[in-house]
Design a protein around this motif. Sequence first.
Motif, PDB file in Angstrom:
ATOM      1  N   ASN A 288      28.320  39.022 -31.445  1.00  0.00           N
ATOM      2  CA  ASN A 288      29.229  37.946 -31.860  1.00  0.00           C
ATOM      3  C   ASN A 288      28.474  36.696 -32.305  1.00  0.00           C
ATOM      4  N   SER A 289      27.571  36.854 -33.226  1.00  0.00           N
ATOM      5  CA  SER A 289      26.748  35.739 -33.690  1.00  0.00           C
ATOM      6  C   SER A 289      26.589  35.779 -35.201  1.00  0.00           C
ATOM      7  N   ILE A 290      26.290  34.616 -35.769  1.00  0.00           N
ATOM      8  CA  ILE A 290      25.953  34.499 -37.185  1.00  0.00           C
ATOM      9  C   ILE A 290      24.439  34.381 -37.284  1.00  0.00           C
ATOM     10  N   ILE A 291      23.823  35.303 -37.991  1.00  0.00           N
ATOM     11  CA  ILE A 291      22.370  35.290 -38.160  1.00  0.00           C
ATOM     12  C   ILE A 291      22.059  35.219 -39.652  1.00  0.00           C
TER      13      ILE A 291
ATOM     14  N   ASN B 138      27.096  34.826 -29.007  1.00  0.00           N
ATOM     15  CA  ASN B 138      28.014  33.737 -29.373  1.00  0.00           C
ATOM     16  C   ASN B 138      27.272  32.512 -29.922  1.00  0.00           C
ATOM     17  N   SER B 139      26.360  32.750 -30.836  1.00  0.00           N
ATOM     18  CA  SER B 139      25.518  31.678 -31.355  1.00  0.00           C
ATOM     19  C   SER B 139      25.371  31.778 -32.874  1.00  0.00           C
ATOM     20  N   THR B 140      24.839  30.704 -33.455  1.00  0.00           N
ATOM     21  CA  THR B 140      24.566  30.660 -34.893  1.00  0.00           C
ATOM     22  C   THR B 140      23.088  30.402 -35.114  1.00  0.00           C
ATOM     23  N   MET B 141      22.455  31.268 -35.891  1.00  0.00           N
ATOM     24  CA  MET B 141      21.050  31.116 -36.247  1.00  0.00           C
ATOM     25  C   MET B 141      20.954  30.851 -37.746  1.00  0.00           C
ATOM     26  N   PHE B 142      20.347  29.741 -38.106  1.00  0.00           N
ATOM     27  CA  PHE B 142      20.127  29.443 -39.522  1.00  0.00           C
ATOM     28  C   PHE B 142      18.872  30.166 -40.010  1.00  0.00           C
ATOM     29  N   ARG B 143      18.492  29.925 -41.229  1.00  0.00           N
ATOM     30  CA  ARG B 143      17.408  30.666 -41.869  1.00  0.00           C
ATOM     31  C   ARG B 143      16.066  30.484 -41.139  1.00  0.00           C
TER      32      ARG B 143
END
Length: 342
Positions: free
Chosen positions: A256-259, A271-276
């Motif tokens: 459940n994360s944006i990578i 449950n986290s967001t990782m940018f580039r």
Amino acid sequence: MKNTILGVIDATGYYQSLEDLLLHRSLAALPIGGRYRLIDFVLSNMVNSDIGSVAIFPKFQYRSLMDHLGSGKNWDLNRKRDGLFFFPAPGLDATDEGVGSFNHFAHHLDYFYRSSQEYAIISNCYTVCNINYRPVLERHMMIGCDITEIRHNGKSLEMYLVKTSLLRDLIESRDETGYTCMKDVVEDMDSGYKVCGYEHIGFVETVDSINKYYNTSLKLLNVSSWKELFKKESPIYTKVKDEPPTRYTSYASVKNSIIANGCYIEGNVRNSTMFRAVKVGKNTTISGSIIMQKSQIGDNCVLENVILDKDVRIEDGVRLIGDPDNPIVIRKGMIQGALMNS
């Protein structure tokens, strides 16, 4: 109705609560959703509404914003006629508050006189939503409004549709009327103008504090919210960067994360967001956190409810446990070591 609306984006917004994230950028350039900036949403809304001329009025730390937008190519605004324009604020003081400062506009009044568009949409830069302005214009014309204020659940989104000629009049008569921005006109019951409301239905979040930024980022992890915001028929555009896909090692676990692209994940992400280009080390657990571009997180770390700005380095063995109502914020370029926490 193509090319009948002029886009005006007020990028002067600043909130003290967001200070740690705005030291090196304007609010409009604040990263969100793994690969976007806040301004991408309102700018994409305008482009998707057939608006071909957009003026951006920045004030604070706008180099990052200009670097992100460039010539406007990614929004199809790099044109010989119309296109994307920047009009920085020439030393306005703190009294120039409110979305769409008439004093700011007055320094660039010739732009509004040169524009051929009959109407103008004035918007803030920090509302995350997907809205088509064409139905707003249709209703505005049908009812015969002077000003249409776009709202969500009855609350103003600080987006206003007005005839360009009326906007020019409001700018030029500001000293006589005392109006400093569109909000002043809308809230004056004796203004003499017909003010209408347009109710927008859909995902809407206004990012004006650390908590709103954090909670909005978490909401984007919800599939239904994501689909409501990122639509195929009206995409949200952003600056395109050519980077390799993210690499996940055999130790990695992501749920459940944006990578974003270019990351290297060895640990556990929830449950986290990782940018580039973010690196997550072995036996490291990250949950409920936002990790911005090129941040490096070492081995055996625990991060919960944390916001890391760009280029932050977390050394091995660090524990950062924040509160969902008060997330820990680490400023751009900082180094956090285990000895610092002891």
